[in-house]
Design an enzyme around this catalytic site. Structure first.
Site, short mmCIF file in Angstrom:
data_model
loop_
_atom_site.label_atom_id
_atom_site.label_comp_id
_atom_site.label_asym_id
_atom_site.label_seq_id
_atom_site.Cartn_x
_atom_site.Cartn_y
_atom_site.Cartn_z
CD GLU A 181 43.09 33.36 47.13
OE1 GLU A 181 43.72 33.52 46.07
OE2 GLU A 181 43.46 32.58 48.04
CD GLU A 290 43.29 29.50 49.93
OE1 GLU A 290 44.38 29.92 49.53
OE2 GLU A 290 42.34 29.24 49.19
#
Ligand code: BMA
Length: 364
Positions: A181, A290
């Site tokens: 991320e 995710e």
């Protein structure tokens, strides 16, 4: 004709080889199977910390909210090494590392795939992953924290090297997904906290160090959060020699708001479209590393939101986050309002849980 066939075959074999030239047989096999899943449009289902705990239970042998709900385990199991670097016995979500090792063995034995993220502390001040004090330049070669950081990586190396099958003691393959991320700025390795060069240097230093410590059972997964173009996606890409799997993390927030839902579904689809091109050009496996909607408060979320957004693409797997608390979970449990829809999702011919994935591998 014959030559063409041979060339075609050689080309295929080449492109399905992991970035680590010394990767063991098990990890090579895993990489081929992920390519096959993607080419055959299968979408494996994954869940974080699935065997460790769920809603209303903790550390009960064989338990899993996913299996309790639909009768099969996930085909992909996610784990996290945060706090291993401190030498602690449990991770940041209280999973003991000894148990995690056993869960990884169990998952591998049942034919599923293991993937590991690392919410590690900030090496500058030992704050959490979310402590955004600048750290990377201090851990790169020449930085004051360099040696200490290598010692952290060595703890990861020891853990990865310790993942062995019970039968022959062979190292278990794992998809390692560090520094995720990074297109956001909520972790200390995020975009505002370092330059692209520093991020890439951190990644390469980590992979090189793991390999130097004898780790040869990993595929490496690169997984930014939101991005808006291929060049944005690739801005901090460490290179084909350092990455096997390309992923993407995104969550469905505010599901009551139809605009937010539309935004999520559009973004998911357009991101997968961009990544499809990147995966082709770089010959990598594409995944949705995710995702999820906290508490899944939408009855038909699995088929109407998730599946509808991804069905035109071929991510090899989709992993939803952990069932940590009654107010923080991403997979259903028995009695949950989305359980029937989750069952319908599981029964889709392209969606594979552990049992179907294992059966398919046996046939191949
Ligand atoms: C977040 C939350 C936290 C957890 C972290 C690492 O998304 O689930 O509770 O500590 O991931 O697993």
């Amino acid at each position: 004709m014959c030559l063409l066939l041979i060339l075609g075959f050689a080309n295929q074999a080449f492109t399905q080889t992991p970035a680590d030239q010394k990767a063991n047989q098990a990890v090579r096999k895993l990489y081929r199977s992920l390519h096959h899943a993607m080419n055959d449009s299968l979408v494996l289902f994954g869940h974080q910390d699935d065997l460790a705990y769920g809603i209303g239970w903790k550390y009960q042998k064989g338990e899993s909210d996913v299996r309790r709900t639909v009768g099969s385990y996930p085909a992909v199991f996610g784990w996290d090494l945060g706090h291993l670097e401190l030498g602690e016995a449990t991770n940041l979500d209280s999973v003991p590392f000894d148990r995690m090792r056993d869960f990884i063995k169990t998952a591998h034995k049942m034919g599923s795939i293991n993937t590991i993220s690392w919410h590690l502390r900030n090496p500058e001040n030992a704050g959490t992953s979310w402590d955004t004090s600048q750290a990377i330049r201090h851990v790169l070669p020449g930085g004051a924290k360099h040696e200490a950081y290598l010692a952290w990586i060595d703890k990861v190396a020891d853990f990865m090297n310790s993942l062995k099958t019970g039968f022959m003691g062979k190292k278990i393959p794992v998809i390692f997904r560090p520094y995720h991320e990074h297109t956001g700025s909520w972790f200390w390795w995020g975009k505002k906290l370092c330059t692209p060069e520093e991020y890439i240097a951190l990644w390469r230093m980590t992979v090189d160090r793991l390999k130097a410590q004898g780790v040869n059972n990993l595929l490496y997964a690169y997984s930014p959060a939101e991005f808006n173009s291929a060049s944005h996606y690739l801005e901090r890409y460490p290179g084909d020699a350092y990455v096997d799997v390309i992923g993407f993390d995104t969550y469905h927030r505010n599901p009551d708001d139809s605009l937010a839902t539309q935004w999520f579904t559009n973004r998911l689809a357009s991101s997968l479209a961009t990544m499809t091109q990147i995966a082709k050009e770089h010959q990598k496996v594409m995944v949705l590393s995710e995702t999820g909607c906290e508490q899944v408060p939408v009855q038909n979320w699995w088929t109407s939101v998730l599946w509808n957004s991804i069905k035109n693409y071929q991510p090899a797997y989709v992993l939803v986050w952990r069932n940590g608390r009654p107010d923080h979970f991403y997979a259903p449990y028995p009695g949950h309002l989305s359980q029937n829809d989750f069952k319908a999702f599981q029964q889709h011919p392209r969606v594979f849980f552990q049992d179907e994935w294992k059966a398919r591998k046996r046939r191949k």
